[in-house]
Design a protein around this motif. Structure first.
Motif, mmCIF file in Angstrom:
data_model
loop_
_atom_site.group_PDB
_atom_site.id
_atom_site.type_symbol
_atom_site.label_atom_id
_atom_site.label_comp_id
_atom_site.label_asym_id
_atom_site.label_seq_id
_atom_site.Cartn_x
_atom_site.Cartn_y
_atom_site.Cartn_z
ATOM 1 N N SER A 107 44.031 35.187 41.454
ATOM 2 C CA SER A 107 45.213 34.524 42.034
ATOM 3 C C SER A 107 46.239 34.704 40.857
ATOM 4 O O SER A 107 45.786 35.239 39.628
ATOM 5 C CB SER A 107 44.795 32.887 41.788
ATOM 6 O OG SER A 107 44.478 32.450 40.436
ATOM 7 N N CYS A 108 47.434 34.308 41.005
ATOM 8 C CA CYS A 108 48.254 34.678 40.008
ATOM 9 C C CYS A 108 48.494 33.561 38.666
ATOM 10 O O CYS A 108 48.491 33.838 37.620
ATOM 11 C CB CYS A 108 49.863 34.425 40.566
ATOM 12 S SG CYS A 108 50.154 35.546 41.677
ATOM 13 N N GLU A 109 47.645 32.525 39.004
ATOM 14 C CA GLU A 109 47.237 31.423 38.051
ATOM 15 C C GLU A 109 46.201 32.079 37.069
ATOM 16 O O GLU A 109 46.214 32.071 35.797
ATOM 17 C CB GLU A 109 46.821 30.103 38.387
ATOM 18 C CG GLU A 109 47.984 29.255 38.997
ATOM 19 C CD GLU A 109 48.988 28.904 38.147
ATOM 20 O OE1 GLU A 109 48.655 28.688 36.968
ATOM 21 O OE2 GLU A 109 50.378 28.857 38.546
ATOM 22 N N ALA A 110 45.185 32.573 37.533
ATOM 23 C CA ALA A 110 44.298 33.520 36.677
ATOM 24 C C ALA A 110 44.747 34.563 35.932
ATOM 25 O O ALA A 110 44.425 35.062 34.771
ATOM 26 C CB ALA A 110 42.916 33.989 37.548
ATOM 27 N N ALA A 111 45.695 35.445 36.563
ATOM 28 C CA ALA A 111 46.463 36.545 36.215
ATOM 29 C C ALA A 111 47.165 36.043 34.734
ATOM 30 O O ALA A 111 47.125 36.565 33.674
ATOM 31 C CB ALA A 111 47.317 37.196 36.897
ATOM 32 N N LEU A 112 47.670 34.848 35.005
ATOM 33 C CA LEU A 112 48.660 34.109 33.846
ATOM 34 C C LEU A 112 47.852 33.786 32.748
ATOM 35 O O LEU A 112 48.085 34.212 31.427
ATOM 36 C CB LEU A 112 49.438 33.062 34.117
ATOM 37 C CG LEU A 112 50.568 33.160 35.159
ATOM 38 C CD1 LEU A 112 51.212 32.146 35.726
ATOM 39 C CD2 LEU A 112 51.553 34.184 34.224
ATOM 40 N N ALA A 113 46.470 33.328 32.974
ATOM 41 C CA ALA A 113 45.593 32.935 31.844
ATOM 42 C C ALA A 113 44.909 34.180 31.341
ATOM 43 O O ALA A 113 44.447 33.911 30.310
ATOM 44 C CB ALA A 113 44.375 32.068 32.635
#
Length: 132
Positions: A78-84
């Protein structure tokens, strides 16, 4: 007495009420319309004529696949996981690519979130053979 046939002309419509109505409509529309500036998003595009930007230790490429999914270091997440998953300090800007299934709005949303976290961001263009 017999009334005489009316030879009077009909009164002409005056321009004053018409002008008053026009000014009232003008004031109404001036008060109703919102005069706001649209937010401008700075957009930088990475273009190279020699070798393409490689996804290595110095360069981080995030591909937006659409539907909230991204690809980072060849891993779908997910994009949130990529940001993290991004490190705190980067030497180069994060390069955002987007697949055919992604919308420009999703890429701009990801860019906004990256800028809010303090990253420098660029958009990368890909050709058909570069696409994952």
């Amino acid at each position: 007495m017999i009334p005489e046939p009316s030879s009077r002309r009909k009164p002409a419509a005056g321009l004053t009420p018409l002008i008053d109505v026009v000014f009232i409509l003008l004031i109404f529309f001036m008060l109703v319309v919102q005069f706001s500036e649209y937010q401008q998003v700075p957009l930088t595009v990475v273009t190279t004529t020699s070798a393409p930007v490689a996804d290595n230790q110095d360069n981080w490429i995030v591909t937006v696949n659409g539907g909230g999914n991204c690809r980072l270091r060849q891993a779908e997440m997910s994009c949130e996981a990529a940001l993290a998953a991004l490190p705190e300090i980067l030497a180069n800007p994060v390069v955002i690519r987007f697949a055919d299934t992604a919308t420009l709005g999703e890429a701009i949303d990801l860019q906004t979130r990256l800028i809010e976290r303090g990253y420098a961001v660029s958009f990368g263009l890909t050709s058909a053979e570069d696409a994952p």
